[in-house]
Design an enzyme around this catalytic site. Structure first.
Site, PDB file in Angstrom:
ATOM      1  N   ASN A 184       1.663  -0.299   5.951  1.00  0.00           N
ATOM      2  CA  ASN A 184       2.033  -0.779   4.631  1.00  0.00           C
ATOM      3  C   ASN A 184       3.017  -1.922   4.842  1.00  0.00           C
ATOM      4  O   ASN A 184       3.961  -1.773   5.599  1.00  0.00           O
ATOM      5  CB  ASN A 184       2.663   0.418   3.902  1.00  0.00           C
ATOM      6  CG  ASN A 184       3.518   0.069   2.723  1.00  0.00           C
ATOM      7  OD1 ASN A 184       3.443  -1.008   2.187  1.00  0.00           O
ATOM      8  ND2 ASN A 184       4.337   1.011   2.311  1.00  0.00           N
ATOM      9  N   GLY A 185       2.765  -3.083   4.239  1.00  0.00           N
ATOM     10  CA  GLY A 185       3.681  -4.208   4.390  1.00  0.00           C
ATOM     11  C   GLY A 185       2.987  -5.437   4.917  1.00  0.00           C
ATOM     12  O   GLY A 185       1.763  -5.539   4.877  1.00  0.00           O
ATOM     13  N   SER A 222       5.924   0.325 -17.052  1.00  0.00           N
ATOM     14  CA  SER A 222       7.034   0.179 -16.118  1.00  0.00           C
ATOM     15  C   SER A 222       8.319  -0.307 -16.788  1.00  0.00           C
ATOM     16  O   SER A 222       9.375  -0.280 -16.165  1.00  0.00           O
ATOM     17  CB  SER A 222       6.640  -0.756 -14.973  1.00  0.00           C
ATOM     18  OG  SER A 222       6.166  -1.976 -15.482  1.00  0.00           O
ATOM     19  N   CYS A 238       0.823  -1.213   0.000  1.00  0.00           N
ATOM     20  CA  CYS A 238       0.000   0.000   0.000  1.00  0.00           C
ATOM     21  C   CYS A 238       0.854   1.259   0.000  1.00  0.00           C
ATOM     22  O   CYS A 238       2.076   1.198  -0.055  1.00  0.00           O
ATOM     23  CB  CYS A 238      -0.891  -0.007   1.216  1.00  0.00           C
ATOM     24  SG  CYS A 238      -1.685  -1.597   1.477  1.00  0.00           S
ATOM     25  N   GLY A 289      -1.867   1.155  -4.678  1.00  0.00           N
ATOM     26  CA  GLY A 289      -3.066   0.486  -4.185  1.00  0.00           C
ATOM     27  C   GLY A 289      -4.319   1.120  -4.732  1.00  0.00           C
ATOM     28  O   GLY A 289      -4.474   2.342  -4.638  1.00  0.00           O
ATOM     29  N   ASP A 349      10.712  -6.349 -20.858  1.00  0.00           N
ATOM     30  CA  ASP A 349       9.699  -6.261 -19.802  1.00  0.00           C
ATOM     31  C   ASP A 349      10.409  -6.295 -18.457  1.00  0.00           C
ATOM     32  O   ASP A 349      11.572  -6.691 -18.366  1.00  0.00           O
ATOM     33  CB  ASP A 349       8.695  -7.415 -19.930  1.00  0.00           C
ATOM     34  CG  ASP A 349       7.334  -7.041 -19.325  1.00  0.00           C
ATOM     35  OD1 ASP A 349       7.238  -5.997 -18.657  1.00  0.00           O
ATOM     36  OD2 ASP A 349       6.378  -7.804 -19.516  1.00  0.00           O
ATOM     37  N   ASP A 350       9.690  -5.852 -17.396  1.00  0.00           N
ATOM     38  CA  ASP A 350      10.353  -5.766 -16.096  1.00  0.00           C
ATOM     39  C   ASP A 350      10.429  -7.097 -15.374  1.00  0.00           C
ATOM     40  O   ASP A 350      11.338  -7.351 -14.602  1.00  0.00           O
ATOM     41  CB  ASP A 350       9.684  -4.714 -15.201  1.00  0.00           C
ATOM     42  CG  ASP A 350       8.190  -4.867 -15.152  1.00  0.00           C
ATOM     43  OD1 ASP A 350       7.720  -5.946 -14.783  1.00  0.00           O
ATOM     44  OD2 ASP A 350       7.481  -3.896 -15.508  1.00  0.00           O
ATOM     45  N   TYR A 371       9.632  -2.559 -10.299  1.00  0.00           N
ATOM     46  CA  TYR A 371       8.242  -2.542 -10.747  1.00  0.00           C
ATOM     47  C   TYR A 371       7.331  -1.578  -9.996  1.00  0.00           C
ATOM     48  O   TYR A 371       6.541  -0.876 -10.608  1.00  0.00           O
ATOM     49  CB  TYR A 371       7.694  -3.970 -10.634  1.00  0.00           C
ATOM     50  CG  TYR A 371       6.255  -4.134 -11.051  1.00  0.00           C
ATOM     51  CD1 TYR A 371       5.899  -4.220 -12.394  1.00  0.00           C
ATOM     52  CD2 TYR A 371       5.234  -4.202 -10.105  1.00  0.00           C
ATOM     53  CE1 TYR A 371       4.583  -4.382 -12.781  1.00  0.00           C
ATOM     54  CE2 TYR A 371       3.908  -4.365 -10.487  1.00  0.00           C
ATOM     55  CZ  TYR A 371       3.590  -4.449 -11.818  1.00  0.00           C
ATOM     56  OH  TYR A 371       2.290  -4.602 -12.202  1.00  0.00           O
TER      57      TYR A 371
END
Ligand code: SF4
Length: 484
Positions: A113-114, A295, A12, A38, A357-358, A254
């Site tokens: 967050n986490g 990204s 988040c 998020g 691509d990432d 990312y």
């Protein structure tokens, strides 16, 4: 006793401000710039002379606050806000943060967050001791631990509680007279402190929010550190000496916005460097480079500069769709890929394309994009991934906790190449990733967590140890079966 470890994955975004006459409005703009972290829900808790006021709901920030009155009612000179990551299920408003805890003698707001790795153990201990949880989020655990602390000073209570929770976390707490920001001992998630032109102190998961509100960056919070923000400014403290920087490398690869700076390294620059290094590790002939928007565009530009191949816009993204990574079902993920990308035939037709691509998570997206390029007439499609193969689950806040979902967990690079239908497949090496990001630190792995790639977790996994061992036995061969 055995128990299932439930998926409580969040990646988040947090934002807070102290000392601004329009704190909630500024927080709204801050959350807007953190929207990529998020999209499931958002909330703001303001502080009007000690009275905490809150509005939260499911949806994007603009949807949650579509009625201007919802923001106007959040008066006060301080606020904290949160954007919540979308996961399968758990979409109830009860899980939308910030939480607002009211007690007989005080109140505080909390946003997180986490992901904690000892949630089950702590929750069981707290429930046995009479605690009642009102959401399925593990954020409430910290509130219970703070209230149960016998220390007299609130900051000391917080420090004691922080020493009991394990895993990857960033917390924002708001009391009547202060905001407290805290980071886990490995600093898995970024959290930065800034200051607006009028002197208000701001805290944000990413520095891109500072640009939007005209704030200058002061510094990043260090692992195991607290920032205490009040009318006198910002003061730093720590709750543990046992720290070691292991910031999540996926933040650079990312998650974070390219204009954010994490521990002194701009995300776009880091991605560009991964592209450069990838070009050095790439061993095929090609005509053009095409980055997968958005990204991977930075990595594609680095690849192009290093290889001398032209960087072309062979794939166009519809900007108004959500990211595939967060779609909770396979059907929705497939649908998401169809909706969001188109290949440009006049650019790729007859060309040997390097598709940069990432990352490859499940392989679904890559397979679809390779097919898009072939359908548009590409003569060859060489897939170059600006990160190493994702082989192991993450328990620090990313929505992949099973190896079943990771195509690289049980398939060789050549098998993956077959599955996605590419002419060649090149992944960036782990050393290449660490050197490309290039943090200035003596910490192991260049200060990065690369457990996704090598399975060497920087901390004990606590409640997830069994889940991890179980995941090592999981097979993903259904991917190969699908294409046979
Ligand atoms: S395991 Fe992977 S996603 Fe999780 S914190 Fe480490 S690098 Fe980031």
């Amino acid at each position: 006793m055995t128990y299932e470890v439930k998926s409580l994955n969040e990646e988040c975004g947090l934002f807070g401000i102290w000392g601004h006459s329009q704190a909630a409005q500024v927080t709204y703009f801050g959350l807007h710039s953190l929207q990529h972290r998020g999209q499931e829900g958002a909330g703001i808790l303001s502080n009007d002379q000690g009275k905490l006021l809150r509005h939260r709901d499911t949806g994007l920030v603009s949807e949650v606050f579509k009625d201007p009155a919802d923001l106007e009612k959040l008066k006060g000179q301080a606020a904290i806000g949160h954007v919540r990551y979308a996961t399968a299920g758990e979409a109830s408003i009860d899980n939308i943060q910030p939480f607002h805890f009211k007690f007989y003698d005080m109140a505080f707001g909390l946003a997180h967050n986490g992901n904690l790795t000892n949630t089950k153990t702590l929750k069981r201990e707290l429930e046995q001791d009479g605690a009642i949880f009102s959401s399925s989020s593990d954020t409430e655990i910290l509130a219970h631990l703070i209230r149960r602390s016998h220390k007299t000073d609130f900051v000391d209570k917080v420090k004691e509680a922080l020493n009991k929770v394990k895993g990857g976390f960033a917390y924002l707490l708001m009391l009547e007279d202060k905001i407290i920001a805290a980071l886990d001992p490995n600093g898995f998630r970024p959290l930065s402190i800034g200051q607006t032109a009028n002197g208000a102190i701001v805290v944000s998961s990413e520095t891109c929010a500072f640009e939007v509100i005209g704030a200058k960056w002061l510094r990043d919070l260090k692992p195991g550190e607290l920032a205490i923000i009040d009318d006198s400014g910002v003061h730093y403290d720590s709750y543990t000496d046992e720290t070691q920087l292991s910031i999540c490398s996926m933040e650079y690869i990312y998650f974070s916005r390219p204009d954010s700076v994490i521990h002194g390294v701009n995300v776009h620059t880091a991605r560009k460097n991964t592209g450069r290094r990838l070009a050095q590790e790439f061993a095929h002939e090609a005509d053009i480079v095409v980055g997968v928007p958005n990204s991977s565009l930075s990595a594609a530009s680095g690849f192009s500069e290093e290889s001398g191949l032209p960087n072309e816009m062979g794939l166009i993204k519809n900007q108004y769709t959500q990211r595939t990574f967060i779609q909770p079902t396979q059907e929705l993920r497939e649908q998401g890929v169809r909706m969001k990308l188109s290949a440009v035939s006049s650019i790729v037709k007859g060309k040997r394309v390097v598709m940069v691509d990432d990352s490859i998570v499940r392989g679904t997206t890559s397979r679809r994009i390779v097919q898009l390029l072939r359908d548009a007439g590409a003569a060859e499609v060489h897939v170059a991934i600006a990160s190493p193969p994702l082989k192991y689950p993450c328990f620090y806040g990313i929505d992949i906790q099973s190896r079943r979902e990771l195509i690289a967990a049980n398939h060789t690079v050549d098998e993956i190449r077959q599955i996605i239908g590419a002419d060649s497949l090149t992944y960036l090496s782990i050393d290449g990733l660490i050197e490309s990001i290039g943090l200035e630190t003596d910490a192991p792995n260049g200060g990065l967590c690369v457990a996704y790639f090598d399975g060497k977790y920087p901390t004990p996994l606590y409640d997830y140890e069994k889940a991890y061992l179980k995941s090592l036995k999981e097979k993903t061969s259904f991917f190969l079966d699908e294409v046979k």
